[in-house]
Design an enzyme around this catalytic site. Sequence first.
Site, mmCIF file in Angstrom:
data_model
loop_
_atom_site.group_PDB
_atom_site.id
_atom_site.type_symbol
_atom_site.label_atom_id
_atom_site.label_comp_id
_atom_site.label_asym_id
_atom_site.label_seq_id
_atom_site.Cartn_x
_atom_site.Cartn_y
_atom_site.Cartn_z
ATOM 1 N N LYS A 178 0.327 45.607 -64.260
ATOM 2 C CA LYS A 178 0.608 44.474 -65.152
ATOM 3 C C LYS A 178 -0.674 43.700 -65.455
ATOM 4 C CE LYS A 178 1.702 40.033 -64.583
ATOM 5 N NZ LYS A 178 1.176 39.388 -65.781
ATOM 6 N N GLY B 212 -6.597 38.170 -58.370
ATOM 7 C CA GLY B 212 -6.211 36.913 -59.000
ATOM 8 C C GLY B 212 -6.531 35.748 -58.095
ATOM 9 N N SER B 213 -5.807 34.668 -58.267
ATOM 10 C CA SER B 213 -6.134 33.436 -57.542
ATOM 11 C C SER B 213 -5.708 33.522 -56.075
ATOM 12 C CB SER B 213 -5.427 32.262 -58.206
ATOM 13 O OG SER B 213 -4.030 32.472 -58.163
ATOM 14 N N THR B 214 -6.364 32.728 -55.251
ATOM 15 C CA THR B 214 -6.012 32.669 -53.835
ATOM 16 C C THR B 214 -4.588 32.143 -53.678
ATOM 17 O OG1 THR B 214 -8.293 32.494 -53.132
ATOM 18 C CG2 THR B 214 -6.656 31.580 -51.625
ATOM 19 N N GLY C 150 -2.296 34.959 -54.316
ATOM 20 C CA GLY C 150 -2.536 35.909 -53.220
ATOM 21 C C GLY C 150 -1.756 35.528 -51.971
ATOM 22 N N GLU D 214 -7.743 40.755 -53.896
ATOM 23 C CA GLU D 214 -9.086 40.320 -54.324
ATOM 24 C C GLU D 214 -8.916 38.947 -54.947
ATOM 25 O OE1 GLU D 214 -11.878 41.853 -53.795
ATOM 26 O OE2 GLU D 214 -11.237 43.857 -53.234
ATOM 27 N N CYS E 3 -14.973 35.651 -60.542
ATOM 28 C CA CYS E 3 -14.646 35.326 -59.151
ATOM 29 C C CYS E 3 -15.904 35.129 -58.320
ATOM 30 C CB CYS E 3 -13.785 36.423 -58.548
ATOM 31 S SG CYS E 3 -14.491 38.057 -58.786
ATOM 32 N N GLU F 68 -12.613 26.256 -56.483
ATOM 33 C CA GLU F 68 -13.010 27.166 -57.558
ATOM 34 C C GLU F 68 -12.634 26.554 -58.914
ATOM 35 O OE1 GLU F 68 -10.780 30.847 -58.151
ATOM 36 O OE2 GLU F 68 -12.677 31.921 -58.304
HETATM 37 P P1 NAP Z 1 -3.554 34.285 -61.189
HETATM 38 O O1 NAP Z 1 -2.956 33.117 -61.844
HETATM 39 O O2 NAP Z 1 -3.417 34.427 -59.727
HETATM 40 O O3 NAP Z 1 -2.958 35.554 -61.941
HETATM 41 C C1 NAP Z 1 -3.351 36.873 -61.636
HETATM 42 C C2 NAP Z 1 -2.237 37.828 -62.031
HETATM 43 O O4 NAP Z 1 -1.083 37.578 -61.217
HETATM 44 C C3 NAP Z 1 -1.772 37.659 -63.468
HETATM 45 O O5 NAP Z 1 -1.416 38.914 -63.987
HETATM 46 C C4 NAP Z 1 -0.557 36.770 -63.294
HETATM 47 O O6 NAP Z 1 0.347 36.855 -64.362
HETATM 48 C C5 NAP Z 1 0.040 37.327 -62.032
HETATM 49 N N1 NAP Z 1 0.931 36.407 -61.316
HETATM 50 C C6 NAP Z 1 1.111 35.073 -61.480
HETATM 51 N N2 NAP Z 1 2.016 34.598 -60.600
HETATM 52 C C7 NAP Z 1 2.416 35.659 -59.861
HETATM 53 C C8 NAP Z 1 3.341 35.812 -58.769
HETATM 54 N N3 NAP Z 1 4.004 34.787 -58.263
HETATM 55 N N4 NAP Z 1 3.499 37.045 -58.231
HETATM 56 C C9 NAP Z 1 2.805 38.104 -58.706
HETATM 57 N N5 NAP Z 1 1.938 38.016 -59.743
HETATM 58 C C10 NAP Z 1 1.740 36.810 -60.303
HETATM 59 O O7 NAP Z 1 -5.117 34.384 -61.467
HETATM 60 P P2 NAP Z 1 -5.846 34.278 -62.866
HETATM 61 O O8 NAP Z 1 -5.899 32.850 -63.253
HETATM 62 O O9 NAP Z 1 -5.288 35.264 -63.815
HETATM 63 O O10 NAP Z 1 -7.306 34.815 -62.492
HETATM 64 C C11 NAP Z 1 -8.276 34.010 -61.980
HETATM 65 C C12 NAP Z 1 -8.415 34.195 -60.479
HETATM 66 O O11 NAP Z 1 -8.689 35.569 -60.186
HETATM 67 C C13 NAP Z 1 -9.581 33.429 -59.915
HETATM 68 O O12 NAP Z 1 -9.195 32.787 -58.735
HETATM 69 C C14 NAP Z 1 -10.610 34.516 -59.613
HETATM 70 O O13 NAP Z 1 -11.522 34.176 -58.626
HETATM 71 C C15 NAP Z 1 -9.759 35.652 -59.236
HETATM 72 N N6 NAP Z 1 -10.475 36.938 -59.376
HETATM 73 C C16 NAP Z 1 -10.867 37.593 -58.247
HETATM 74 C C17 NAP Z 1 -11.586 38.778 -58.345
HETATM 75 C C18 NAP Z 1 -12.026 39.506 -57.109
HETATM 76 O O14 NAP Z 1 -12.396 40.666 -57.231
HETATM 77 N N7 NAP Z 1 -12.004 38.891 -55.946
HETATM 78 C C19 NAP Z 1 -11.892 39.305 -59.603
HETATM 79 C C20 NAP Z 1 -11.475 38.615 -60.735
HETATM 80 C C21 NAP Z 1 -10.757 37.421 -60.603
HETATM 81 P P3 NAP Z 1 0.175 35.828 -65.605
HETATM 82 O O15 NAP Z 1 -1.106 36.060 -66.223
HETATM 83 O O16 NAP Z 1 1.278 36.204 -66.497
HETATM 84 O O17 NAP Z 1 0.322 34.458 -65.012
#
Ligand code: NAP
Length: 483
Positions: free
Chosen positions: A189, A241-243, A246, A263, A297, A394
């Site tokens: 997804k 995605g976000s902590t 996670g 991640e 990230c 962050e």
């Molecule tokens: P996010 O809000 O956590 O969303 C990530 C993904 O999870 C999206 O596809 C989101 O869908 C989905 N999601 C949301 N709520 C969920 C739930 N309850 N259960 C399962 N999936 C769910 O993060 P983001 O704002 O897209 O991305 C930014 C974050 O990613 C930052 O914290 C960044 O540091 C981190 N990141 C980490 C790495 C790494 O390798 N460590 C790399 C890139 C980014 P929707 O988009 O539809 O909400």
Amino acid sequence: MAKKSKHTSWDLSPAPESTGHVDIKKKYDLFIDGKFVKPKSGKYFNTINPASEQVLSSVAHANEADVDRAVKAARKASGPWQKLSRKERAKYIYRIARLIQERAKEFAVIESLDGGKPIRESRDVDVPLAANHFFYTAGWADKLEYAFPNRKFAPYGVAGQIIPWNFPLLMAAWKIAPALATGNTVVLKPAETTPLTALKLAELIQDADLPPGVVNIITGEGDTGAAIVNHKDIDKIAFTGSTGVGKIIRKAIAGTKKKATLELGGKAANIICEDATIDQAVEGIVNGIYFNQGHVCCAGSRLFVQESVYDEVLEKLKFRIESLVVGDPLDKNTDIGAINSKEQLHTIEKYIKAGKAEGAIMYQNNCDLPSKGFWCRPTLFTNVSQSSKIVQEEIFGPVLAIQTFRTIAEVISKANNTPYGLSAGVWTDKGSKIFNLSSQMNAGVVWANTYNKFDPASPFGGYKESGIGREGGLHGLQAYLKF
Ligand code: NAP
Ligand code: MG
């Protein structure tokens, strides 16, 4: 009467370069079992261009029943995919890599349209690196017994993969390539604001003749991600995605058969020692925090400068920030594109406000901003305290917090003092300092005299609240195998 086209044509001439035009469908269904199928939910949502706020396409919103259909397709495909010879699997992955290269321009333009990142970055970083991940894992797919000698191993089965919006195609490649190379099938997804390159990848996967059901790409919002996480027949979750999310996922799968790679977020320290080549360091700091609007990230969002060179660094940094071009992501001269979404812009603005309220001093590039779309000027803060929000949390935007230090012990203690531990940077002329600092830093990746360098052969991942497990390299393949 002329037949109504299902496609919107984006005439991109004259900018950028000779991209010709790309086709974005007005509506996308779910990619399940090798076909695009209507969502059982009956629902669609819009994805927009954050630089213009124009709707690019309407995209299916998968519900639990749709997730179930995708998981069933992945399960059905799993046995035959595992039985296929490793050489055959490698060929498919290699074919995907080649097709990404052939369609590189189209992928780059769509990535910049859907997500707001500068075309120079999509073209030179995201797309080639995505192809390279497939090439790299294709190379391992038929040599796994040499990678893990004298060990018995097998694929998990069905992997549920959830990715963020900051590197949409690249994150899809990070996820899909190692899963396929190790014999797993996939339900992926993409994020709701950037689904289009993943859907283009679905079309490419059809063209590569991958057996139906091996890769399923379903679009949706957070609830779709949650339905993947909670589906009973998924063996492995790979989440970036976000902590915050996670932590929700970790709780949701506790006590189940599911294995997970998480991640998550970061708050990297970039450290300039007094013996560093200052001009090179300043360039690296700018790249570290302003690359991809700071939606990274591992963004070098905290800068530590040794006191004796602080004035020089700050002056050069301000001068360099003034020269950054903010604007149209499709213009190849653009350095800073659009913020990915209105929500993300609000988050960044909240942090800028908090920084000022906490007594930090702000400096911004004072350029004009386009009237439509979501924009944030490259920003830096000085006079920040270690406990302030802009140092601890962050921001995921083009905002740099600068602190000073006198001794190496002091900077290590400050650099390690956040909940995160994903990456760090060191700028010094002395090799011994590089080893000393990097060995004491709680960071999965430490770059020395460079920043944001990625290679499919290098493992990537964090300490502390930045995640669990590694992606990339052999570690990334291992994460899809049970031993
Ligand atoms: P996010 O809000 O956590 O969303 C990530 C993904 O999870 C999206 O596809 C989101 O869908 C989905 N999601 C949301 N709520 C969920 C739930 N309850 N259960 C399962 N999936 C769910 O993060 P983001 O704002 O897209 O991305 C930014 C974050 O990613 C930052 O914290 C960044 O540091 C981190 N990141 C980490 C790495 C790494 O390798 N460590 C790399 C890139 C980014 P929707 O988009 O539809 O909400
Ligand atoms: Mg979009």
